[in-house]
Design a protein around this motif. Structure first.
Motif, PDB file in Angstrom:
ATOM      1  N   LYS A   2       0.834  -1.199   0.000  1.00 26.26           N
ATOM      2  CA  LYS A   2       0.000   0.000   0.000  1.00 26.26           C
ATOM      3  C   LYS A   2       0.873   1.256   0.000  1.00 26.26           C
ATOM      4  N   PRO A   3       0.338   2.331  -0.549  1.00 24.84           N
ATOM      5  CA  PRO A   3       1.028   3.616  -0.404  1.00 24.84           C
ATOM      6  C   PRO A   3       0.869   4.098   1.040  1.00 24.84           C
ATOM      7  N   LEU A   4       1.670   5.056   1.453  1.00 23.68           N
ATOM      8  CA  LEU A   4       1.584   5.563   2.825  1.00 23.68           C
ATOM      9  C   LEU A   4       0.185   6.036   3.169  1.00 23.68           C
ATOM     10  N   SER A   5      -0.516   6.587   2.193  1.00 33.45           N
ATOM     11  CA  SER A   5      -1.877   7.073   2.443  1.00 33.45           C
ATOM     12  C   SER A   5      -2.848   5.949   2.791  1.00 33.45           C
ATOM     13  N   GLY A   6      -2.455   4.713   2.572  1.00 34.50           N
ATOM     14  CA  GLY A   6      -3.308   3.574   2.880  1.00 34.50           C
ATOM     15  C   GLY A   6      -3.223   3.106   4.323  1.00 34.50           C
ATOM     16  N   TYR A   7      -2.357   3.728   5.103  1.00 30.93           N
ATOM     17  CA  TYR A   7      -2.171   3.350   6.502  1.00 30.93           C
ATOM     18  C   TYR A   7      -2.808   4.379   7.421  1.00 30.93           C
ATOM     19  N   ALA A   8      -3.140   3.956   8.611  1.00 28.12           N
ATOM     20  CA  ALA A   8      -3.724   4.864   9.593  1.00 28.12           C
ATOM     21  C   ALA A   8      -2.713   5.948   9.969  1.00 28.12           C
ATOM     22  N   LEU A   9      -3.170   7.183   9.974  1.00 34.60           N
ATOM     23  CA  LEU A   9      -2.307   8.310  10.280  1.00 34.60           C
ATOM     24  C   LEU A   9      -1.693   8.184  11.673  1.00 34.60           C
ATOM     25  N   ALA A  10      -2.454   7.708  12.627  1.00 36.73           N
ATOM     26  CA  ALA A  10      -1.927   7.534  13.989  1.00 36.73           C
ATOM     27  C   ALA A  10      -0.760   6.546  13.998  1.00 36.73           C
ATOM     28  N   ASP A  11      -0.861   5.493  13.213  1.00 39.63           N
ATOM     29  CA  ASP A  11       0.231   4.515  13.132  1.00 39.63           C
ATOM     30  C   ASP A  11       1.476   5.133  12.500  1.00 39.63           C
ATOM     31  N   LEU A  12       1.271   5.894  11.431  1.00 42.83           N
ATOM     32  CA  LEU A  12       2.405   6.533  10.761  1.00 42.83           C
ATOM     33  C   LEU A  12       3.093   7.536  11.678  1.00 42.83           C
ATOM     34  N   ARG A  13       2.312   8.286  12.433  1.00 43.05           N
ATOM     35  CA  ARG A  13       2.895   9.229  13.397  1.00 43.05           C
ATOM     36  C   ARG A  13       3.728   8.490  14.437  1.00 43.05           C
ATOM     37  N   ARG A  14       3.193   7.408  14.970  1.00 46.36           N
ATOM     38  CA  ARG A  14       3.894   6.622  15.994  1.00 46.36           C
ATOM     39  C   ARG A  14       5.202   6.056  15.431  1.00 46.36           C
ATOM     40  N   LEU A  38       8.424   9.240   4.646  1.00 45.78           N
ATOM     41  CA  LEU A  38       7.428   9.294   5.718  1.00 45.78           C
ATOM     42  C   LEU A  38       7.296  10.718   6.247  1.00 45.78           C
ATOM     43  N   GLN A  39       8.418  11.391   6.451  1.00 44.71           N
ATOM     44  CA  GLN A  39       8.384  12.769   6.937  1.00 44.71           C
ATOM     45  C   GLN A  39       7.676  13.680   5.931  1.00 44.71           C
ATOM     46  N   THR A  40       7.994  13.535   4.665  1.00 42.02           N
ATOM     47  CA  THR A  40       7.364  14.356   3.629  1.00 42.02           C
ATOM     48  C   THR A  40       5.858  14.126   3.604  1.00 42.02           C
ATOM     49  N   PHE A  41       5.455  12.868   3.676  1.00 39.03           N
ATOM     50  CA  PHE A  41       4.029  12.548   3.679  1.00 39.03           C
ATOM     51  C   PHE A  41       3.344  13.146   4.901  1.00 39.03           C
ATOM     52  N   LEU A  42       3.933  12.953   6.070  1.00 38.16           N
ATOM     53  CA  LEU A  42       3.328  13.468   7.298  1.00 38.16           C
ATOM     54  C   LEU A  42       3.272  14.993   7.297  1.00 38.16           C
ATOM     55  N   GLN A  43       4.297  15.631   6.779  1.00 43.57           N
ATOM     56  CA  GLN A  43       4.270  17.092   6.715  1.00 43.57           C
ATOM     57  C   GLN A  43       3.154  17.581   5.791  1.00 43.57           C
ATOM     58  N   SER A  44       2.916  16.877   4.707  1.00 47.94           N
ATOM     59  CA  SER A  44       1.821  17.278   3.818  1.00 47.94           C
ATOM     60  C   SER A  44       0.471  17.112   4.521  1.00 47.94           C
ATOM     61  N   GLN A  45       0.330  16.052   5.299  1.00 51.02           N
ATOM     62  CA  GLN A  45      -0.907  15.838   6.045  1.00 51.02           C
ATOM     63  C   GLN A  45      -1.084  16.916   7.114  1.00 51.02           C
ATOM     64  N   ALA A  46       0.001  17.270   7.765  1.00 49.99           N
ATOM     65  CA  ALA A  46      -0.055  18.311   8.791  1.00 49.99           C
ATOM     66  C   ALA A  46      -0.439  19.657   8.175  1.00 49.99           C
ATOM     67  N   ARG A  47       0.165  19.976   7.032  1.00 50.26           N
ATOM     68  CA  ARG A  47      -0.178  21.238   6.354  1.00 50.26           C
ATOM     69  C   ARG A  47      -1.664  21.282   6.000  1.00 50.26           C
ATOM     70  N   GLU A  48      -2.195  20.158   5.522  1.00 49.78           N
ATOM     71  CA  GLU A  48      -3.624  20.091   5.195  1.00 49.78           C
ATOM     72  C   GLU A  48      -4.485  20.334   6.429  1.00 49.78           C
ATOM     73  N   ALA A  49      -3.946  19.986   7.603  1.00 47.97           N
ATOM     74  CA  ALA A  49      -4.671  20.193   8.863  1.00 47.97           C
ATOM     75  C   ALA A  49      -4.436  21.595   9.424  1.00 47.97           C
TER      76      ALA A  49
END
Length: 72
Positions: A2-14, A38-49
């Motif tokens: 799966k792509p990173l977007s297919g995983y639970a955000l809480a799991d990716l953060r942990r 992973l950092q790039t993906f999480l930063q994009s999710q954070a920016r969206e938030a």
């Protein structure tokens, strides 16, 4: 796989917090493509938030599921 977007955000953060916490013990992690992706993906999710990831306290709090983090 799966792509990173297919995983639970809480799991990716942990997972990111765990890997990032090991940088002092394992410097080779700094060069890990997976960690960078992973950092790039999480930063994009954070920016969206609405998080300004250039402000360490905001980024750290978001990574910690919104809980305040000591930045000392």
């Amino acid at each position: 796989m799966k792509p990173l977007s297919g995983y639970a955000l809480a799991d990716l953060r942990r997972i990111y917090r765990t890997l990032h916490g090991q940088l002092q013990q394992d410097f080779e992690l700094m060069d890990s493509e997976l960690l960078q992706d992973l950092q790039t993906f999480l930063q994009s999710q954070a920016r969206e938030a609405g998080v300004d990831v250039s402000v360490h306290a905001q980024w750290a709090a978001w990574l910690n599921d919104g809980k305040p983090v000591s930045c000392t």
